[in-house]
Design a protein around this motif. Sequence first.
Motif, PDB file in Angstrom:
ATOM      1  N   LEU A 118     -26.106 -23.402  22.321  1.00 19.84           N
ATOM      2  CA  LEU A 118     -27.135 -24.393  22.034  1.00 19.84           C
ATOM      3  C   LEU A 118     -27.104 -25.427  23.149  1.00 19.84           C
ATOM      4  N   VAL A 119     -28.270 -25.973  23.505  1.00 20.58           N
ATOM      5  CA  VAL A 119     -28.366 -26.961  24.574  1.00 20.58           C
ATOM      6  C   VAL A 119     -28.659 -28.322  23.955  1.00 20.58           C
ATOM      7  N   TYR A 120     -27.812 -29.297  24.265  1.00 18.04           N
ATOM      8  CA  TYR A 120     -28.016 -30.678  23.804  1.00 18.04           C
ATOM      9  C   TYR A 120     -28.504 -31.512  24.973  1.00 18.04           C
ATOM     10  N   ARG A 121     -29.477 -32.385  24.704  1.00 17.46           N
ATOM     11  CA  ARG A 121     -29.979 -33.266  25.755  1.00 17.46           C
ATOM     12  C   ARG A 121     -30.361 -34.614  25.154  1.00 17.46           C
ATOM     13  N   ARG A 122     -29.932 -35.686  25.804  1.00 18.11           N
ATOM     14  CA  ARG A 122     -30.333 -37.041  25.419  1.00 18.11           C
ATOM     15  C   ARG A 122     -31.212 -37.602  26.526  1.00 18.11           C
ATOM     16  N   ILE A 123     -32.434 -38.027  26.138  1.00 22.12           N
ATOM     17  CA  ILE A 123     -33.358 -38.659  27.080  1.00 22.12           C
ATOM     18  C   ILE A 123     -33.758 -39.989  26.443  1.00 22.12           C
ATOM     19  N   GLY A 124     -33.232 -41.078  26.961  1.00 18.38           N
ATOM     20  CA  GLY A 124     -33.431 -42.377  26.325  1.00 18.38           C
ATOM     21  C   GLY A 124     -32.773 -42.357  24.963  1.00 18.38           C
ATOM     22  N   ASN A 125     -33.531 -42.687  23.924  1.00 21.41           N
ATOM     23  CA  ASN A 125     -32.991 -42.653  22.563  1.00 21.41           C
ATOM     24  C   ASN A 125     -33.216 -41.319  21.861  1.00 21.41           C
ATOM     25  N   GLN A 126     -33.925 -40.420  22.519  1.00 17.34           N
ATOM     26  CA  GLN A 126     -34.227 -39.121  21.916  1.00 17.34           C
ATOM     27  C   GLN A 126     -33.093 -38.136  22.192  1.00 17.34           C
ATOM     28  N   GLN A 127     -32.608 -37.501  21.129  1.00 22.58           N
ATOM     29  CA  GLN A 127     -31.574 -36.478  21.261  1.00 22.58           C
ATOM     30  C   GLN A 127     -32.146 -35.158  20.759  1.00 22.58           C
ATOM     31  N   SER A 128     -32.088 -34.125  21.607  1.00 24.39           N
ATOM     32  CA  SER A 128     -32.633 -32.814  21.265  1.00 24.39           C
ATOM     33  C   SER A 128     -31.558 -31.749  21.372  1.00 24.39           C
ATOM     34  N   ILE A 129     -31.708 -30.728  20.557  1.00 17.43           N
ATOM     35  CA  ILE A 129     -30.886 -29.521  20.627  1.00 17.43           C
ATOM     36  C   ILE A 129     -31.858 -28.344  20.645  1.00 17.43           C
ATOM     37  N   VAL A 130     -31.697 -27.447  21.616  1.00 18.71           N
ATOM     38  CA  VAL A 130     -32.554 -26.263  21.704  1.00 18.71           C
ATOM     39  C   VAL A 130     -31.693 -25.017  21.544  1.00 18.71           C
ATOM     40  N   GLY A 131     -32.189 -24.088  20.739  1.00 14.56           N
ATOM     41  CA  GLY A 131     -31.530 -22.806  20.532  1.00 14.56           C
ATOM     42  C   GLY A 131     -32.541 -21.673  20.649  1.00 14.56           C
ATOM     43  N   VAL A 132     -32.064 -20.482  21.013  1.00 10.93           N
ATOM     44  CA  VAL A 132     -32.926 -19.302  21.171  1.00 10.93           C
ATOM     45  C   VAL A 132     -32.218 -18.063  20.627  1.00 10.93           C
ATOM     46  N   HIS A 133     -32.996 -17.087  20.200  1.00 11.99           N
ATOM     47  CA  HIS A 133     -32.459 -15.773  19.848  1.00 11.99           C
ATOM     48  C   HIS A 133     -33.584 -14.747  19.909  1.00 11.99           C
ATOM     49  N   SER A 134     -33.241 -13.473  19.821  1.00 11.63           N
ATOM     50  CA  SER A 134     -34.202 -12.376  19.908  1.00 11.63           C
ATOM     51  C   SER A 134     -34.677 -11.983  18.525  1.00 11.63           C
ATOM     52  N   ILE A 135     -35.979 -11.608  18.437  1.00 10.45           N
ATOM     53  CA  ILE A 135     -36.534 -11.156  17.160  1.00 10.45           C
ATOM     54  C   ILE A 135     -37.469  -9.970  17.372  1.00 10.45           C
ATOM     55  N   ASN A 136     -37.708  -9.224  16.301  1.00  9.14           N
ATOM     56  CA  ASN A 136     -38.800  -8.244  16.295  1.00  9.14           C
ATOM     57  C   ASN A 136     -40.106  -9.010  16.226  1.00  9.14           C
ATOM     58  N   THR A 137     -41.175  -8.442  16.742  1.00  7.66           N
ATOM     59  CA  THR A 137     -42.477  -9.099  16.661  1.00  7.66           C
ATOM     60  C   THR A 137     -43.506  -8.151  16.060  1.00  7.66           C
TER      61      THR A 137
END
Length: 186
Positions: free
Chosen positions: A28-47
């Motif tokens: 997972l990727v954590y990022r703080r930009i100013g007061n905003q804190q984000s976490i991004v995650g990815v995975h594979s799925i069927n479509t």
Amino acid sequence: GGQLTNCVPQPGADRRLDAQGDKIMARLVYRRIGNQQSIVGVHSINTAAGGGGTRWYEFRLDAAGSPKVFQQGTYALPGYRWMSSPAIDKLGNIGIGYSFGAADQFVGQRFAARTPDDPPGQLGLREAVLVEGEAAQTSTIRWQDYTQTAIDPEDDCTIWYVGDYIKKGAASYSTRIGAFQLPGCS
């Protein structure tokens, strides 16, 4: 969206590759930009299109530090996209690198991204090809265990991405490293 076992076709080969859809393969990727804190995650799925896609999520931390889903989306065009890895630059642009393969294209590496101005849940910047594969993997159905993205600490804008492919006539993988810079970040 499932395990995605023995699913990714390859030109000229009966062997299909695993997409490891039953688990998150990248950190997972954590990022703080100013007061905003984000976490991004990815995975594979069927479509629904009968291929595989990259499912991604951005969580934002509230004042108490609890994550809440801010946006999510599935990046799925014809073919299979899997083994994804995300990054967030200093402006909040999200880049995702991943493996790509199809019945008529050997497995290679691609990259798609979004800016904060894109509609929620969409990777609005078109897909870029880092490297096209040149041969099928026939020794095993397991395709590389990980891809990796990382933000360059020097400029906090350049997204480095690394993934594997097979050269024509090669007995094993080759690795390609590429750098991407998203609009407005310099």
